[in-house]
Design a protein around this motif. Structure first.
Motif, short mmCIF file in Angstrom:
data_model
loop_
_atom_site.label_atom_id
_atom_site.label_comp_id
_atom_site.label_asym_id
_atom_site.label_seq_id
_atom_site.Cartn_x
_atom_site.Cartn_y
_atom_site.Cartn_z
N THR A 196 -4.23 3.15 3.75
CA THR A 196 -4.33 2.20 2.64
C THR A 196 -3.87 2.78 1.31
O THR A 196 -3.36 2.05 0.46
CB THR A 196 -5.78 1.73 2.45
OG1 THR A 196 -6.59 2.84 2.04
CG2 THR A 196 -6.34 1.14 3.74
N GLY A 197 -4.07 4.07 1.12
CA GLY A 197 -3.79 4.67 -0.18
C GLY A 197 -4.81 4.29 -1.23
O GLY A 197 -4.62 4.59 -2.42
N LYS A 223 -3.28 0.11 -8.70
CA LYS A 223 -3.04 1.52 -8.39
C LYS A 223 -1.55 1.79 -8.29
O LYS A 223 -1.06 2.84 -8.73
CB LYS A 223 -3.74 1.91 -7.09
CG LYS A 223 -3.62 3.39 -6.78
CD LYS A 223 -4.49 3.83 -5.62
CE LYS A 223 -4.39 5.33 -5.42
NZ LYS A 223 -5.24 5.82 -4.32
N ASN A 224 -0.81 0.86 -7.71
CA ASN A 224 0.65 1.02 -7.61
C ASN A 224 1.30 1.05 -8.99
O ASN A 224 2.23 1.83 -9.23
CB ASN A 224 1.24 -0.12 -6.78
CG ASN A 224 0.90 -0.01 -5.31
OD1 ASN A 224 0.48 1.04 -4.84
ND2 ASN A 224 1.07 -1.09 -4.58
N PHE A 246 0.82 -1.21 0.00
CA PHE A 246 0.00 0.00 0.00
C PHE A 246 0.86 1.26 0.00
O PHE A 246 1.90 1.33 0.63
CB PHE A 246 -0.94 -0.01 1.20
CG PHE A 246 -1.91 -1.16 1.18
CD1 PHE A 246 -3.10 -1.07 0.47
CD2 PHE A 246 -1.62 -2.35 1.84
CE1 PHE A 246 -3.99 -2.13 0.43
CE2 PHE A 246 -2.52 -3.41 1.81
CZ PHE A 246 -3.70 -3.31 1.10
N ARG A 247 0.37 2.26 -0.76
CA ARG A 247 1.06 3.53 -0.95
C ARG A 247 2.42 3.35 -1.61
O ARG A 247 3.28 4.22 -1.50
CB ARG A 247 1.21 4.29 0.38
CG ARG A 247 -0.08 4.49 1.16
CD ARG A 247 0.09 5.46 2.31
NE ARG A 247 1.23 5.17 3.15
CZ ARG A 247 1.26 4.25 4.13
NH1 ARG A 247 0.16 3.53 4.39
NH2 ARG A 247 2.34 4.05 4.84
N CYS A 248 2.63 2.21 -2.28
CA CYS A 248 3.89 1.92 -2.98
C CYS A 248 5.10 1.89 -2.04
O CYS A 248 6.23 2.11 -2.48
CB CYS A 248 4.16 2.96 -4.08
SG CYS A 248 3.05 2.84 -5.49
N TRP A 277 -5.79 7.28 4.25
CA TRP A 277 -4.36 7.57 4.17
C TRP A 277 -3.54 6.29 4.31
O TRP A 277 -2.62 6.04 3.54
CB TRP A 277 -3.95 8.55 5.27
CG TRP A 277 -2.52 8.40 5.68
CD1 TRP A 277 -2.02 7.83 6.81
CD2 TRP A 277 -1.37 8.82 4.93
NE1 TRP A 277 -0.66 7.84 6.83
CE2 TRP A 277 -0.22 8.45 5.67
CE3 TRP A 277 -1.18 9.45 3.70
CZ2 TRP A 277 1.08 8.70 5.24
CZ3 TRP A 277 0.11 9.70 3.25
CH2 TRP A 277 1.22 9.33 4.03
N LYS A 335 -3.44 9.97 9.22
CA LYS A 335 -3.24 11.20 8.45
C LYS A 335 -3.03 12.38 9.38
O LYS A 335 -2.17 13.24 9.16
CB LYS A 335 -4.42 11.45 7.52
CG LYS A 335 -4.24 12.69 6.65
CD LYS A 335 -5.37 12.87 5.65
CE LYS A 335 -5.12 14.09 4.77
NZ LYS A 335 -6.20 14.29 3.78
N CYS A 359 -4.10 -3.46 -4.02
CA CYS A 359 -3.36 -2.23 -4.32
C CYS A 359 -2.48 -2.30 -5.55
O CYS A 359 -1.93 -1.27 -5.98
CB CYS A 359 -2.52 -1.83 -3.12
SG CYS A 359 -1.26 -3.04 -2.63
#
Length: 341
Positions: free
Chosen positions: A218-219, A92-93, A70-72, A216, A275, A89
């Motif tokens: 998880t992204g 999206k990544n 998540f969030r790369c 936030w 966040k 994810c």
């Protein structure tokens, strides 16, 4: 509602409930792991007895793995959670990587990614774990030669494609292994079941938290996070605090927090898992805990509040205010015993 105290309890930073590193990571959902050395302390300080061997045993056996999710960014997750989390994810990544490359006028085609995945699979097929330096050397011998930055992009994409993850723990550098060889097959979850599980893991370990905190962490798209919270709605209680809605998981501990001084590693979930961080640090000192470009530093926590910085390699501390100074001998002793165990 004392938000810092409740978070300390549910993040297992005080009165921890777990002895096994795998069980702790499974409880947390994922543990941020940018710093290869400090991720071990992030897990250990949440165990009843912080010992390096407990972390190493779970990591070397593949029961917990380090990979980009998540969030790369780097995270520790359990073997059981790796595949369904990746499916949530990965796309999206991949789009994020493509956007990054486009910004800098670069391009890597799907065929190039496929070639790399095929080559890295060939190299790793004969071993259960390989150091990054050795992997680079082996790929060069096969004709794959790129600069170190581009190589890191290929590695990250291979993680998103479910080809590679971490191997055995090394003292100084990343290792890699094939997911198919290292991670057993578990029952697959549907998309809805995965969202439900993600929300459950987050709120039971990070409560109290808001919807924006969950988004936030998880992204993921806000609509997916909202669905996830709806799926576990009966398991959550809502509390209004200063006009903001906070969710608390039904089985969370809300009492029994004892005063304690903690040395948190950089990128710890106590900060990066939300966040909004004003509950635990004054606005005047935010830059000492994290920067605007995403760097997080080792911090000292006293009774739930972030009061200073510490250095993992040196017994150096810096308190934000003199009145915040507290006895850290016990906390440093626990850390030193861990790194020497």
């Amino acid at each position: 509602m004392n938000i810092p105290n409740i978070r300390l309890l549910n993040q297992q930073l005080v009165a921890p409930l777990f002895s096994d590193a795998h069980d702790l990571v499974g409880w947390m959902g994922m543990v941020q792991a940018q710093e290869y050395r400090m991720m071990r302390w992030a897990v250990a300080l949440r165990l009843k007895s912080p010992k390096m061997e407990a972390f190493r045993k779970a990591y070397d056996s593949g029961r917990i793995v380090r990979t980009h999710l998540f969030r790369c960014t780097w995270q520790l997750v359990t073997a059981e959670d790796l595949r369904w989390m990746s499916r949530l994810c990965a796309e999206k990544n991949k789009r994020a990587i493509n956007g990054y490359l486009k910004t800098y006028g670069l391009d890597i085609s799907e065929r190039q990614y496929e070639r790399f995945n095929d080559l890295v699979s060939q190299v790793l097929s004969g071993t259960d774990s390989m150091l990054k330096d050795d992997l680079v050397s082996s790929l060069k011998e096969m004709g794959f030669c790129v600069d170190s930055h581009t190589f890191s992009i290929y590695l990250r994409r291979a993680e998103f494609d479910g080809v590679i993850c971490s191997g055995r723990l090394d003292a100084r550098q990343n290792t890699y292994a094939l997911v198919e060889k290292r991670i057993p097959r578990f029952d697959e979850l549907s998309h809805e079941e995965s969202l439900m599980m993600l929300a459950r893991k987050y709120f039971r370990s990070h409560s109290p938290a808001t919807m924006q905190d969950f988004i936030w962490w998880t992204g993921l798209a806000a609509r997916d996070c909202q669905k996830a919270v709806c799926f576990v709605g009966k398991e959550l209680s809502e509390y209004i605090h200063d006009g903001e809605t906070y969710y608390i998981y039904r089985d969370c501990r809300i009492r029994g927090c004892r005063g304690k001084t903690l040395l948190l590693p950089s990128y710890d979930e106590y900060l990066i898992g939300y966040k909004s961080r004003f509950h635990v640090i004054e606005n005047d000192f935010r830059s000492y805990a994290f920067s605007n470009n995403g760097l997080f530093y080792p911090v000292i926590v006293s009774d739930g509040r972030i009061v200073g910085n510490w250095h993992p390699q040196k017994k150096n501390t810096c308190f934000f205010r003199e009145e915040y100074r507290t006895d850290i001998e016990g906390a440093f002793g626990e850390y030193l015993r861990f790194v020497s165990s």
